[in-house]
Write a protein that holds these residues in place. Structure first.
Motif, mmCIF file in Angstrom:
data_model
loop_
_atom_site.group_PDB
_atom_site.id
_atom_site.type_symbol
_atom_site.label_atom_id
_atom_site.label_comp_id
_atom_site.label_asym_id
_atom_site.label_seq_id
_atom_site.Cartn_x
_atom_site.Cartn_y
_atom_site.Cartn_z
ATOM 1 N N ALA A 167 0.832 -1.197 0.000
ATOM 2 C CA ALA A 167 0.000 0.000 0.000
ATOM 3 C C ALA A 167 0.867 1.248 0.000
ATOM 4 C CB ALA A 167 -0.923 0.002 1.217
ATOM 5 N N VAL A 168 0.605 2.114 -0.971
ATOM 6 C CA VAL A 168 1.206 3.451 -0.959
ATOM 7 C C VAL A 168 0.338 4.317 -0.066
ATOM 8 C CG1 VAL A 168 1.850 5.460 -2.337
ATOM 9 C CG2 VAL A 168 2.089 3.158 -3.304
ATOM 10 N N VAL A 199 4.309 -1.194 3.394
ATOM 11 C CA VAL A 199 3.914 0.211 3.339
ATOM 12 C C VAL A 199 4.965 0.977 2.538
ATOM 13 C CG1 VAL A 199 3.470 2.317 4.649
ATOM 14 C CG2 VAL A 199 2.681 0.104 5.531
ATOM 15 N N ILE A 200 4.498 1.661 1.515
ATOM 16 C CA ILE A 200 5.366 2.505 0.686
ATOM 17 C C ILE A 200 4.974 3.949 0.958
ATOM 18 C CG2 ILE A 200 6.106 3.027 -1.672
ATOM 19 C CD1 ILE A 200 4.894 0.191 -2.383
ATOM 20 N N THR A 201 5.907 4.769 1.409
ATOM 21 C CA THR A 201 5.547 6.138 1.769
ATOM 22 C C THR A 201 6.739 7.072 1.644
ATOM 23 O OG1 THR A 201 4.457 7.494 3.463
ATOM 24 C CG2 THR A 201 6.037 5.851 4.248
ATOM 25 N N GLY A 205 2.355 -0.425 -6.159
ATOM 26 C CA GLY A 205 1.613 -0.929 -5.008
ATOM 27 C C GLY A 205 0.259 -1.468 -5.418
ATOM 28 N N ASP A 206 -0.269 -2.358 -4.601
ATOM 29 C CA ASP A 206 -1.616 -2.865 -4.854
ATOM 30 C C ASP A 206 -2.659 -1.783 -4.597
ATOM 31 O OD1 ASP A 206 -1.030 -5.751 -5.367
ATOM 32 O OD2 ASP A 206 -0.206 -5.630 -3.337
ATOM 33 N N TRP A 207 -2.341 -0.893 -3.654
ATOM 34 C CA TRP A 207 -3.271 0.168 -3.257
ATOM 35 C C TRP A 207 -2.529 1.495 -3.153
ATOM 36 C CZ3 TRP A 207 -8.400 -1.190 -2.472
ATOM 37 C CH2 TRP A 207 -8.658 -2.549 -2.269
ATOM 38 N N MET A 208 -3.234 2.582 -3.427
ATOM 39 C CA MET A 208 -2.756 3.909 -3.047
ATOM 40 C C MET A 208 -3.869 4.586 -2.248
ATOM 41 S SD MET A 208 -1.715 7.379 -5.180
ATOM 42 C CE MET A 208 -0.004 7.024 -5.558
ATOM 43 N N PHE A 209 -3.510 5.059 -1.061
ATOM 44 C CA PHE A 209 -4.452 5.771 -0.199
ATOM 45 C C PHE A 209 -4.012 7.229 -0.117
ATOM 46 C CE2 PHE A 209 -4.523 1.358 1.113
ATOM 47 C CZ PHE A 209 -5.877 1.088 1.242
ATOM 48 N N THR A 210 -4.931 8.115 -0.445
ATOM 49 C CA THR A 210 -4.601 9.526 -0.434
ATOM 50 C C THR A 210 -5.803 10.337 0.038
ATOM 51 O OG1 THR A 210 -3.563 11.286 -1.740
ATOM 52 C CG2 THR A 210 -5.301 10.014 -2.824
ATOM 53 N N SER A 211 -5.558 11.593 0.363
ATOM 54 C CA SER A 211 -6.641 12.486 0.784
ATOM 55 C C SER A 211 -6.417 13.837 0.133
ATOM 56 C CB SER A 211 -6.679 12.601 2.315
ATOM 57 O OG SER A 211 -5.426 13.045 2.801
ATOM 58 N N GLY A 212 -7.224 14.818 0.481
ATOM 59 C CA GLY A 212 -7.084 16.113 -0.166
ATOM 60 C C GLY A 212 -7.878 17.199 0.522
ATOM 61 N N LYS A 213 -7.933 18.332 -0.146
ATOM 62 C CA LYS A 213 -8.627 19.512 0.383
ATOM 63 C C LYS A 213 -10.129 19.385 0.229
ATOM 64 C CE LYS A 213 -8.924 23.821 1.846
ATOM 65 N NZ LYS A 213 -8.567 24.196 3.242
ATOM 66 N N GLY A 214 -10.550 18.729 -0.834
ATOM 67 C CA GLY A 214 -11.982 18.598 -1.081
ATOM 68 C C GLY A 214 -12.262 17.535 -2.127
ATOM 69 N N LEU A 215 -13.532 17.143 -2.199
ATOM 70 C CA LEU A 215 -13.950 16.106 -3.147
ATOM 71 C C LEU A 215 -15.323 16.485 -3.693
ATOM 72 C CD1 LEU A 215 -13.407 13.252 -4.385
ATOM 73 C CD2 LEU A 215 -14.642 12.310 -2.438
#
Length: 245
Positions: free
Chosen positions: A91-92, A113-115, A159-169
């Protein structure tokens, strides 16, 4: 009092006579001011004067001083995200308070974990997580991330997954306020299996900064139950799977 403290921070130590001369005050006033500031812990009273107090800074964490708004919701988001990852997968995990919580959830599990997020990498290493791949490069203090020559590195990390967030969606996609992190993460999008947006409900319907990822590129969106249902319906129509916590 502010003037005394400001001067004391520069000089670190001042005598009563020095205060009298600098601020043209009486000996009684100088001693009274020192006593008051000593009582409130803003300086330390010493013989015939005062010295500056060295305030110890607590170790930095993404979760310090209630800086993480909607903390309880973010914990639920992190737990739901961790449940998606199967043993042996990679997972990234990108930067931010929710990302840090996700890292804590998977710590000790059979997950690579890739970070490039230094606080998370440090936490995992300190807690002896066995599979940590730290993306190298120059450390950027403001974002607490490490960035390298992205054109060279973009094809190296998968990675099998990338988990990210942000300012808005919004129904258009995920927005990030920081151009530097957005560009670094976009380089890896082509090399990950599934993209997951971790966004607390207060950010649903908000936009700002740069469009990091279009809605059609996101596989999962994990958010709180108070998220705007109209935006969620529009995202579902574009193929996003919504997980409400």
């Amino acid at each position: 009092h502010h003037a005394i403290l400001a001067l004391l921070q520069q000089k670190r130590h001042m005598t009563v006579s020095g205060l009298i001369e600098t601020f043209s005050i009486s000996p009684a006033t100088a001693r009274r001011d020192i006593n008051k500031l000593n009582e409130t812990g803003q300086l330390r009273k010493v013989r015939n004067g005062a010295e500056a107090v060295s305030r110890e800074k607590s170790p930095w964490s993404p979760l310090n001083s209630q800086q993480s708004a909607n903390h309880d919701e973010k914990i639920r988001i992190a737990r739901a995200a961790a449940a998606l990852i199967q043993p042996g997968e990679s997972a990234v995990i990108n930067c931010g308070s929710t990302a840090f919580l996700l890292g804590k959830e998977v710590c000790g599990q059979d997950v690579q974990v890739i970070t490039n997020y230094f606080p998370l990498a440090s936490y995992l290493i300190e807690h002896q997580h066995e599979r940590v791949l730290v993306i190298g490069g120059q450390y950027h203090r403001d974002q607490s991330i490490m960035l390298g020559a992205q054109d060279e590195l973009s094809g190296i990390y998968t990675g099998d997954w990338m988990f990210t967030s942000g300012k808005g969606l919004t129904e258009d996609g995920l927005y990030k306020i920081d151009m530097l992190t957005a560009m670094a993460e976009q380089k890896m999008l082509a090399n990950v299996g599934k993209l997951v947006a971790l966004v607390d409900s207060s950010k649903i319907g908000q936009r700002g900064g740069v469009l990091f990822s279009k809605a059609e590129q996101m596989d999962y969106i994990i958010t709180g139950k108070n998220a705007d249902p109209k935006v969620l319906d529009a995202l579902r129509a574009k193929g996003c799977e919504i997980i409400l916590v």
